[in-house]
Design a protein around this motif. Structure first.
Motif, PDB file in Angstrom:
ATOM      1  N   GLN A  17     -25.676  12.559 -30.461  1.00  0.00           N
ATOM      2  CA  GLN A  17     -25.821  12.367 -29.019  1.00  0.00           C
ATOM      3  C   GLN A  17     -24.722  11.469 -28.464  1.00  0.00           C
ATOM      4  O   GLN A  17     -24.199  11.716 -27.368  1.00  0.00           O
ATOM      5  N   PHE A  21     -22.039  12.682 -25.735  1.00  0.00           N
ATOM      6  CA  PHE A  21     -21.989  11.958 -24.469  1.00  0.00           C
ATOM      7  C   PHE A  21     -20.580  11.444 -24.196  1.00  0.00           C
ATOM      8  O   PHE A  21     -20.023  11.676 -23.116  1.00  0.00           O
ATOM      9  N   ALA A  93     -27.213   5.595 -13.997  1.00  0.00           N
ATOM     10  CA  ALA A  93     -28.066   6.334 -14.935  1.00  0.00           C
ATOM     11  C   ALA A  93     -27.301   6.648 -16.224  1.00  0.00           C
ATOM     12  O   ALA A  93     -27.847   6.507 -17.327  1.00  0.00           O
ATOM     13  N   GLU A  94     -26.042   7.054 -16.092  1.00  0.00           N
ATOM     14  CA  GLU A  94     -25.230   7.358 -17.273  1.00  0.00           C
ATOM     15  C   GLU A  94     -24.954   6.091 -18.086  1.00  0.00           C
ATOM     16  O   GLU A  94     -24.985   6.109 -19.305  1.00  0.00           O
ATOM     17  N   ARG A  95     -24.692   4.994 -17.382  1.00  0.00           N
ATOM     18  CA  ARG A  95     -24.443   3.737 -18.068  1.00  0.00           C
ATOM     19  C   ARG A  95     -25.680   3.305 -18.862  1.00  0.00           C
ATOM     20  O   ARG A  95     -25.581   2.879 -20.006  1.00  0.00           O
ATOM     21  N   ALA A  96     -26.852   3.409 -18.237  1.00  0.00           N
ATOM     22  CA  ALA A  96     -28.093   3.048 -18.907  1.00  0.00           C
ATOM     23  C   ALA A  96     -28.333   3.950 -20.125  1.00  0.00           C
ATOM     24  O   ALA A  96     -28.768   3.482 -21.182  1.00  0.00           O
ATOM     25  N   HIS A  97     -28.034   5.228 -19.984  1.00  0.00           N
ATOM     26  CA  HIS A  97     -28.196   6.165 -21.088  1.00  0.00           C
ATOM     27  C   HIS A  97     -27.252   5.819 -22.240  1.00  0.00           C
ATOM     28  O   HIS A  97     -27.660   5.805 -23.404  1.00  0.00           O
ATOM     29  N   LEU A  98     -25.996   5.513 -21.913  1.00  0.00           N
ATOM     30  CA  LEU A  98     -25.038   5.116 -22.941  1.00  0.00           C
ATOM     31  C   LEU A  98     -25.515   3.859 -23.657  1.00  0.00           C
ATOM     32  O   LEU A  98     -25.484   3.786 -24.887  1.00  0.00           O
ATOM     33  N   GLU A  99     -25.969   2.879 -22.896  1.00  0.00           N
ATOM     34  CA  GLU A  99     -26.461   1.642 -23.505  1.00  0.00           C
ATOM     35  C   GLU A  99     -27.648   1.923 -24.421  1.00  0.00           C
ATOM     36  O   GLU A  99     -27.711   1.404 -25.539  1.00  0.00           O
ATOM     37  N   ASP A 100     -28.577   2.756 -23.981  1.00  0.00           N
ATOM     38  CA  ASP A 100     -29.730   3.119 -24.824  1.00  0.00           C
ATOM     39  C   ASP A 100     -29.281   3.797 -26.117  1.00  0.00           C
ATOM     40  O   ASP A 100     -29.781   3.475 -27.196  1.00  0.00           O
ATOM     41  N   LEU A 101     -28.336   4.728 -26.009  1.00  0.00           N
ATOM     42  CA  LEU A 101     -27.841   5.416 -27.203  1.00  0.00           C
ATOM     43  C   LEU A 101     -27.193   4.429 -28.171  1.00  0.00           C
ATOM     44  O   LEU A 101     -27.469   4.458 -29.380  1.00  0.00           O
ATOM     45  N   THR A 104     -29.780   2.077 -29.705  1.00  0.00           N
ATOM     46  CA  THR A 104     -30.596   2.797 -30.688  1.00  0.00           C
ATOM     47  C   THR A 104     -29.816   3.014 -31.974  1.00  0.00           C
ATOM     48  O   THR A 104     -30.331   2.808 -33.065  1.00  0.00           O
TER      49      THR A 104
END
Length: 130
Positions: A17, A21, A93-101, A104
């Protein structure tokens, strides 16, 4: 034993992922949009920005960018995440998703064996007598 395989599956999925991304976000930005000079005209081999260009804009080394794009994201700092978000022109939203990835990926490594229960290890120096 199955738990170890589950952890490897989760790590592999998160790494894939991250790869997808970062590479898709890199591909959608042209050097002109990033404010970079264009060399070679139409002879660019990759759509969008090169890894080295993103690395330069993010303030990281090209080697580290390659490592991240391969999904090796253990211990990524907030400043690196901010740099990538800026370089890739990510929305919130993309920044938050990148940080989550990235977070994790940094926490799905197999855990070391638990430390011995208190009292079962060697005596502390405070309990030594002469």
């Amino acid at each position: 034993m199955a738990e170890g395989n589950d952890q490897r599956d989760v790590r592999g999925d998160v790494r894939a992922q991250i790869r997808e991304f970062l590479s898709t976000r890199r591909a959608r930005i042209t050097p002109e949009q990033a404010g970079l000079p264009v060399y070679g005209g139409d002879r660019r081999r990759v759509p969008g920005l090169r890894r080295s260009e993103v690395a330069s804009l993010a303030g990281i080394s090209p080697e580290y960018m390659t490592k991240l794009e391969r999904g090796n994201a253990t211990g990524v700092s907030d400043s690196v995440i901010e740099g990538l978000a800026h370089a890739l022109q990510l929305d919130e939203a993309e920044r938050a998703h990148l940080e989550d990835l990235l977070r994790t990926a940094g926490t799905t490594r197999p855990r070391a064996a638990a430390p011995p229960a208190s009292g079962s290890g060697p005596p502390s120096s405070a309990s030594w007598t002469r």
